[in-house]
Design a protein around this motif. Structure first.
Motif, PDB file in Angstrom:
ATOM      1  N   THR A 232     -57.444  44.955  -6.292  1.00  0.00           N
ATOM      2  CA  THR A 232     -56.390  44.127  -6.085  1.00  0.00           C
ATOM      3  C   THR A 232     -56.278  43.721  -4.680  1.00  0.00           C
ATOM      4  OG1 THR A 232     -54.796  45.634  -7.681  1.00  0.00           O
ATOM      5  CG2 THR A 232     -53.804  44.538  -5.762  1.00  0.00           C
ATOM      6  N   VAL A 233     -56.937  44.257  -3.975  1.00  0.00           N
ATOM      7  CA  VAL A 233     -57.015  43.765  -2.349  1.00  0.00           C
ATOM      8  C   VAL A 233     -57.856  42.701  -2.343  1.00  0.00           C
ATOM      9  CG1 VAL A 233     -57.766  44.377  -0.182  1.00  0.00           C
ATOM     10  CG2 VAL A 233     -56.618  46.101  -1.445  1.00  0.00           C
ATOM     11  N   ILE A 234     -58.966  42.661  -3.202  1.00  0.00           N
ATOM     12  CA  ILE A 234     -59.852  41.350  -3.129  1.00  0.00           C
ATOM     13  C   ILE A 234     -59.033  40.136  -3.851  1.00  0.00           C
ATOM     14  CG2 ILE A 234     -61.649  40.342  -4.001  1.00  0.00           C
ATOM     15  CD1 ILE A 234     -63.214  43.477  -4.090  1.00  0.00           C
ATOM     16  N   LYS A 235     -58.397  40.497  -4.771  1.00  0.00           N
ATOM     17  CA  LYS A 235     -57.587  39.416  -5.456  1.00  0.00           C
ATOM     18  C   LYS A 235     -56.471  38.808  -4.640  1.00  0.00           C
ATOM     19  CE  LYS A 235     -58.700  40.602 -10.180  1.00  0.00           C
ATOM     20  NZ  LYS A 235     -58.099  40.963 -11.440  1.00  0.00           N
ATOM     21  N   LEU A 236     -55.903  39.963  -3.933  1.00  0.00           N
ATOM     22  CA  LEU A 236     -54.879  39.444  -2.900  1.00  0.00           C
ATOM     23  C   LEU A 236     -55.321  38.202  -1.862  1.00  0.00           C
ATOM     24  CD1 LEU A 236     -52.500  42.455  -2.634  1.00  0.00           C
ATOM     25  CD2 LEU A 236     -52.000  40.396  -3.638  1.00  0.00           C
ATOM     26  N   VAL A 237     -56.494  38.955  -1.369  1.00  0.00           N
ATOM     27  CA  VAL A 237     -57.111  38.266  -0.144  1.00  0.00           C
ATOM     28  C   VAL A 237     -57.556  36.727  -0.658  1.00  0.00           C
ATOM     29  CG1 VAL A 237     -58.935  38.080   1.508  1.00  0.00           C
ATOM     30  CG2 VAL A 237     -57.715  40.132   1.046  1.00  0.00           C
ATOM     31  N   LEU A 238     -58.221  36.649  -1.882  1.00  0.00           N
ATOM     32  CA  LEU A 238     -58.722  35.471  -2.310  1.00  0.00           C
ATOM     33  C   LEU A 238     -57.570  34.497  -2.901  1.00  0.00           C
ATOM     34  CD1 LEU A 238     -61.497  36.638  -4.659  1.00  0.00           C
ATOM     35  CD2 LEU A 238     -61.696  35.482  -2.493  1.00  0.00           C
ATOM     36  N   GLY A 239     -56.328  35.134  -3.142  1.00  0.00           N
ATOM     37  CA  GLY A 239     -55.394  34.347  -3.867  1.00  0.00           C
ATOM     38  C   GLY A 239     -54.505  33.720  -2.487  1.00  0.00           C
ATOM     39  N   SER A 240     -54.339  34.628  -1.636  1.00  0.00           N
ATOM     40  CA  SER A 240     -53.406  34.310  -0.472  1.00  0.00           C
ATOM     41  C   SER A 240     -54.218  33.773   0.895  1.00  0.00           C
ATOM     42  CB  SER A 240     -52.620  35.467   0.053  1.00  0.00           C
ATOM     43  OG  SER A 240     -53.533  36.384   0.573  1.00  0.00           O
ATOM     44  N   GLN A 241     -55.475  33.171   0.475  1.00  0.00           N
ATOM     45  CA  GLN A 241     -56.394  32.659   1.670  1.00  0.00           C
ATOM     46  C   GLN A 241     -55.823  31.474   2.249  1.00  0.00           C
ATOM     47  OE1 GLN A 241     -60.058  31.759   0.364  1.00  0.00           O
ATOM     48  NE2 GLN A 241     -59.284  30.816  -1.647  1.00  0.00           N
ATOM     49  N   HIS A 242     -55.099  30.781   1.594  1.00  0.00           N
ATOM     50  CA  HIS A 242     -54.423  29.484   2.128  1.00  0.00           C
ATOM     51  C   HIS A 242     -53.442  29.864   3.238  1.00  0.00           C
ATOM     52  CE1 HIS A 242     -56.489  26.805  -1.362  1.00  0.00           C
ATOM     53  NE2 HIS A 242     -57.326  27.224  -0.260  1.00  0.00           N
ATOM     54  N   ILE A 243     -52.408  30.699   2.802  1.00  0.00           N
ATOM     55  CA  ILE A 243     -51.465  30.866   3.543  1.00  0.00           C
ATOM     56  C   ILE A 243     -51.897  31.894   4.458  1.00  0.00           C
ATOM     57  CG2 ILE A 243     -50.567  33.131   1.997  1.00  0.00           C
ATOM     58  CD1 ILE A 243     -47.784  32.029   2.448  1.00  0.00           C
ATOM     59  N   LEU A 244     -52.638  32.626   4.557  1.00  0.00           N
ATOM     60  CA  LEU A 244     -53.258  33.625   5.267  1.00  0.00           C
ATOM     61  C   LEU A 244     -53.852  32.863   6.754  1.00  0.00           C
ATOM     62  CD1 LEU A 244     -54.875  36.861   3.653  1.00  0.00           C
ATOM     63  CD2 LEU A 244     -52.717  36.468   5.101  1.00  0.00           C
ATOM     64  N   MET A 245     -54.779  31.675   6.013  1.00  0.00           N
ATOM     65  CA  MET A 245     -55.243  30.870   7.168  1.00  0.00           C
ATOM     66  C   MET A 245     -54.214  29.996   7.957  1.00  0.00           C
ATOM     67  SD  MET A 245     -58.158  29.092   4.674  1.00  0.00           S
ATOM     68  CE  MET A 245     -58.263  27.397   5.760  1.00  0.00           C
ATOM     69  N   THR A 246     -52.960  29.735   7.213  1.00  0.00           N
ATOM     70  CA  THR A 246     -52.051  28.968   7.915  1.00  0.00           C
ATOM     71  C   THR A 246     -51.100  29.984   9.012  1.00  0.00           C
ATOM     72  OG1 THR A 246     -51.374  27.694   5.954  1.00  0.00           O
ATOM     73  CG2 THR A 246     -49.628  28.028   7.633  1.00  0.00           C
ATOM     74  N   LEU A 247     -51.248  30.935   8.610  1.00  0.00           N
ATOM     75  CA  LEU A 247     -50.679  32.124   9.529  1.00  0.00           C
ATOM     76  C   LEU A 247     -51.760  32.324  10.771  1.00  0.00           C
ATOM     77  CD1 LEU A 247     -48.480  34.382  10.403  1.00  0.00           C
ATOM     78  CD2 LEU A 247     -49.690  35.861   8.964  1.00  0.00           C
ATOM     79  N   GLY A 248     -52.816  32.446  10.608  1.00  0.00           N
ATOM     80  CA  GLY A 248     -53.801  32.545  11.530  1.00  0.00           C
ATOM     81  C   GLY A 248     -53.797  31.332  12.546  1.00  0.00           C
ATOM     82  N   CYS A 249     -53.691  30.150  11.763  1.00  0.00           N
ATOM     83  CA  CYS A 249     -53.601  29.070  12.812  1.00  0.00           C
ATOM     84  C   CYS A 249     -52.391  28.954  13.697  1.00  0.00           C
ATOM     85  CB  CYS A 249     -53.351  27.713  11.901  1.00  0.00           C
ATOM     86  SG  CYS A 249     -54.872  27.108  10.748  1.00  0.00           S
ATOM     87  N   VAL A 250     -51.364  29.450  13.186  1.00  0.00           N
ATOM     88  CA  VAL A 250     -49.979  29.610  14.118  1.00  0.00           C
ATOM     89  C   VAL A 250     -50.246  30.563  15.123  1.00  0.00           C
ATOM     90  CG1 VAL A 250     -47.645  30.396  13.769  1.00  0.00           C
ATOM     91  CG2 VAL A 250     -48.581  29.008  12.290  1.00  0.00           C
TER      92      VAL A 250
END
Length: 778
Positions: free
Chosen positions: A611-629
């Motif tokens: 589940t953790v792996i799928k969460l990271v893979l599925g939310s990588q774009h929104i996590l990237m956006t948060l990281g940019c901010v």
């Protein structure tokens, strides 16, 4: 030309998976090679961005003194000083800083990588796609990148010549990050839902201003005291009243803000109750729910549309391999959608086909016209071209033939469109086979065929997996030993010789387990499984820790004997101790690996890990956006507030930041600032920072950066991350419950392919590269 058709079809399928389909592709091999060069340059470009982020984390803060020699070793304790302030108050992250000169050289090198990518984009578009009147690369983004590179070059030159205390390179770095395709997709999603968010947020702001005006009229002229301070503190001016209402309405700090007035004037409780109910309970939740709902609706629509476009792309690739050109908008029985350019923009509309066929797996039998089939040779050529692409794993011709045979359900030596889709799904995996059994099968056939070895092989490789059950019992017993050892350590009891020997015995048992498996399986077959790699690494670590513990025990005995001897003859007392004993507490943590070896076999643990792996893979774009901010605010805060938050700063007297002793939460360098923003992200909003910066900073109004971070970083991006995580976890949990009731729904062609190799006695392994883009077809 079959080779050209295979080349174009492979390109079309890759673009279909990547949401980058265009109407027409160049047929020459030079265009294909130019595209592959661009893909390799994009990979290097992404690595370059990682280097820039690491450089930002290790560069010397610009408020520190920089000497004439830019390549000299950095000495933070001498260069990052504040006049009249002890160095113990200047809290830094203590990471080694890169000399500024080397940092500039690294930046220039990365900029060359960026420029090469821009050049390859320009060459691919102007030389190969522009003659076809197709926009495959958005050169507007390339022009923006050129502007950012120019800004960074100017900044580097100005810094090398004049040493200014403020740099603009972080703006270029932030720009590179925000131009990443995944971040661009999230920004497009935000722009589509932002109006609904603004409409509710405006009402929230208006309500806060209204209550601030009421509270100001009520308490502005109040002269009473509460614990020696004015009871109307924070309500004496309009700006202070807005700040108080904002903090009370958006955080959990309303109690300390409203408590003075409520203590002195109980009736004010009705005003604060109304405010908290309207703002904190209703409007704030409504704002967040509106944003999440709008985002969910938009993303679901986009995902459905993208899925239809992927099916459309597969159909186009199929027709290309057959030598047919599907008419514009005709997807061979799939939903009618217009073509898109390389940036995802539509060109026209579909013609006369409903989307219903897509929901039935692109069944070519349901489409109009004769049923078309693809030969094995054409599919093998297609697979070979697809495997040559830099983003994909290489596919051997024999593996492509096996994939074709599995997809060919009718065994007609030809596949239909629906079967082609199944084969394309398999190509998204990294498929490879290995020699299954140990070299003993050829080197020692007599031993291999003996009854005893065949019995042992059945225990290891048989369906019952009795060897695994035996090792589970060993691990359970070892887990009990870990608990006993931990109790001994917590009470500082000396371990018995039996416990000390069991440490080493169990380590040798795990070594024997690895050797036993390697006696049955070949090394490639053993190493291909992630669980075996984990077992081997932990076994080596446990063996090393056990040996070191044994060595340390002998050293301690020799040390005790030496001490007794020196004390007996009146010598001095030896206090050196063994070298290994200094690290014994760390070595004892190796016992946790034995616990991991046990719990990793539990289904619930496997579910959470997957589940953790799928969460990271599925939310990588929104996590990237948060990281940019977070990256932008972190870099900006070091430039603005580096070196102003320290314990003895007289401007910070009586601030909550100092009273709370938040000295380590500062902006003295990148990592310290990152920690402060991360705390703010999890705490939603910390008025202590706002107050401290407003008092200590010489830049008027710079404290407004914190409310901006709350709006963009917390209320929008971070709340969407949390909502996305919860939604995906609920979906995965429901899927797990459904599988427990009705059994799992595996991808049948993959199961058939695995069974095919199993019957041949060959090890078969697969790993999904990213996400199965056509999983909805199940």
């Amino acid at each position: 030309d079959p080779a050209a058709r295979a080349r174009i079809a492979a390109w079309q399928f890759e673009d279909a998976v990547g949401d980058r389909m265009v109407k027409e592709y160049p047929s020459d091999s030079a265009a294909r090679e130019a595209y592959c060069s661009l893909v390799r340059a994009e990979k290097l470009y992404n690595r370059g961005l990682i280097v820039l982020i690491a450089l930002s984390a290790t560069e010397l803060p610009h408020w520190c003194a920089i000497g004439p020699d830019l390549f000299a070793a950095v000495r933070p304790q001498e260069q990052c000083t504040i006049p009249g302030v002890g160095q113990e108050q200047v809290l830094l992250s203590n990471v080694p800083y890169m000399p500024p000169g080397w940092g500039i050289l690294v930046e220039l090198l990365v900029m060359l990588v960026i420029l090469r990518k821009v050049y390859l984009e320009w060459r691919l578009q102007t030389k190969h796609f522009a003659p076809l009147n197709i926009q495959y690369v958005n050169l507007r983004f390339s022009k923006v990148v050129l502007v950012l590179v120019l800004l960074e070059v100017i900044d580097c030159v100005a810094f090398a010549l004049y040493r200014p205390p403020f740099r603009l390179a972080f703006l270029s770095k932030t720009g590179y990050l925000f131009l990443l395709p995944g971040v661009q997709g999230m920004l497009a999603c935000f722009s589509a839902v932002i109006m609904e968010f603004i409409s509710i947020a405006a009402f929230l702001v208006g309500t806060i201003v209204f209550f601030a005006w009421i509270s100001l009229l009520t308490f502005q002229d109040d002269t009473d005291l509460y614990r020696g301070k004015p009871v109307n503190k924070g309500l004496d001016t309009f700006s202070n009243a807005i700040d108080t209402m904002f903090v009370s309405g958006t955080t959990d700090s309303f109690l300390q803000r409203f408590l003075p007035t409520y203590t002195v004037y109980r009736s004010s409780g009705f005003l604060w109750l109304a405010f908290l109910v309207v703002v904190h309970v209703l409007l704030l939740s409504l704002v967040l729910d509106t944003l999440v709902s709008a985002y969910t609706t938009f993303s679901e629509h986009q995902e459905h549309h993208a899925f239809q476009e992927k099916l459309h792309g597969v159909s186009i690739a199929f027709n290309t391999l057959l030598g047919h050109r599907a008419p514009h908008g005709d997807n061979g029985g799939c939903g009618g959608h217009g073509e898109k350019d390389g940036q995802g923009h539509e060109h026209g509309e579909g013609h006369g086909h409903s989307e219903g066929h897509c929901g039935h797996g692109m069944d070519a039998e349901d489409s109009e016209g004769p049923l078309l089939f693809l030969s094995k040779d054409a599919f093998v050529s297609f697979s070979r071209e697809y495997g040559h692409m830099p983003r994909n794993s290489a596919i051997t011709d024999s593996m492509a033939c096996d994939v074709f045979d599995v997809a060919d359900r009718e065994q007609a030596n030809a596949i239909s469109l629906k079967e082609f889709l199944s084969a394309c799904r398999l190509l998204q995996y990294n498929l490879f086979n290995t020699r299954k059994y140990s070299p003993l099968q050829q080197l020692c056939p007599a031993l291999w065929c003996s009854d005893g070895f065949q019995w042992f092989k059945e225990q290891v490789d048989g369906e019952a997996k009795r060897f695994d059950a035996f090792m589970n019992c060993v691990l359970l017993f070892n887990f009990s030993l870990v608990i006993v050892e931990t109790v001994y350590d917590l009470h500082n009891w000396p371990e018995t010789p039996l416990l000390e020997n069991l440490e080493l015995i169990f380590s040798l048992v795990y070594v024997a387990e690895v050797a036993s498996r390697l006696g049955v399986y070949s090394w490639p077959q053993y190493w291909a499984l992630g669980s075996n790699r984990f077992d081997l690494v932990t076994t080596i670590l446990l063996l090393v820790s056990s040996v070191l513990e044994s060595v340390d025990s002998e050293e301690q005995q020799e040390e005790a004997a030496s001490k007794a001897h020196h004390q007996g003859i009146g010598g001095t007392k030896d206090t050196s101790g063994g070298v290994v004993s200094r690290y014994m507490n760390i070595l004892r943590l190796m016992r946790l690996f034995r616990m991991l070896k046990q719990i990793k076999r539990l289904k619930s643990v496997q579910f959470m890990f997957n589940t953790v792996i799928k969460l990271v893979l599925g939310s990588q774009h929104i996590l990237m956006t948060l990281g940019c901010v977070v990256f932008f605010f972190t870099s900006l805060s070091v430039q603005l507030w580096g070196g102003i938050l320290y314990e003895s700063n007289p401007k910070l007297e009586e601030t909550e930041w100092k009273e709370s002793k938040w000295y380590a939460l500062n902006f003295n360098d990148f990592l310290m600032a990152f920690g402060s923003w991360f705390v703010s992200l999890l705490s939603e909003y910390l008025p202590e920072f706002t107050e401290a910066i407003s008092m200590a900073s010489n830049i008027s109004g710079s404290w407004l950066i914190f409310p901006l971070f709350y709006i963009f970083g917390v209320m929008i991006v971070f709340e969407l991350v949390m909502a996305f995580t919860i939604e995906m976890f609920v979906q995965l949990s429901n899927k797990r419950v459904e599988e427990e009731k009705h059994g799992p729904r595996p991808f049948k062609p993959l199961v058939l392919l695995e069974r095919c190799f199993f019957e041949k006695g060959i090890g078969f392994h697969y790993q999904l590269l990213g996400k199965d883009e056509f999983e909805e077809e199940d």
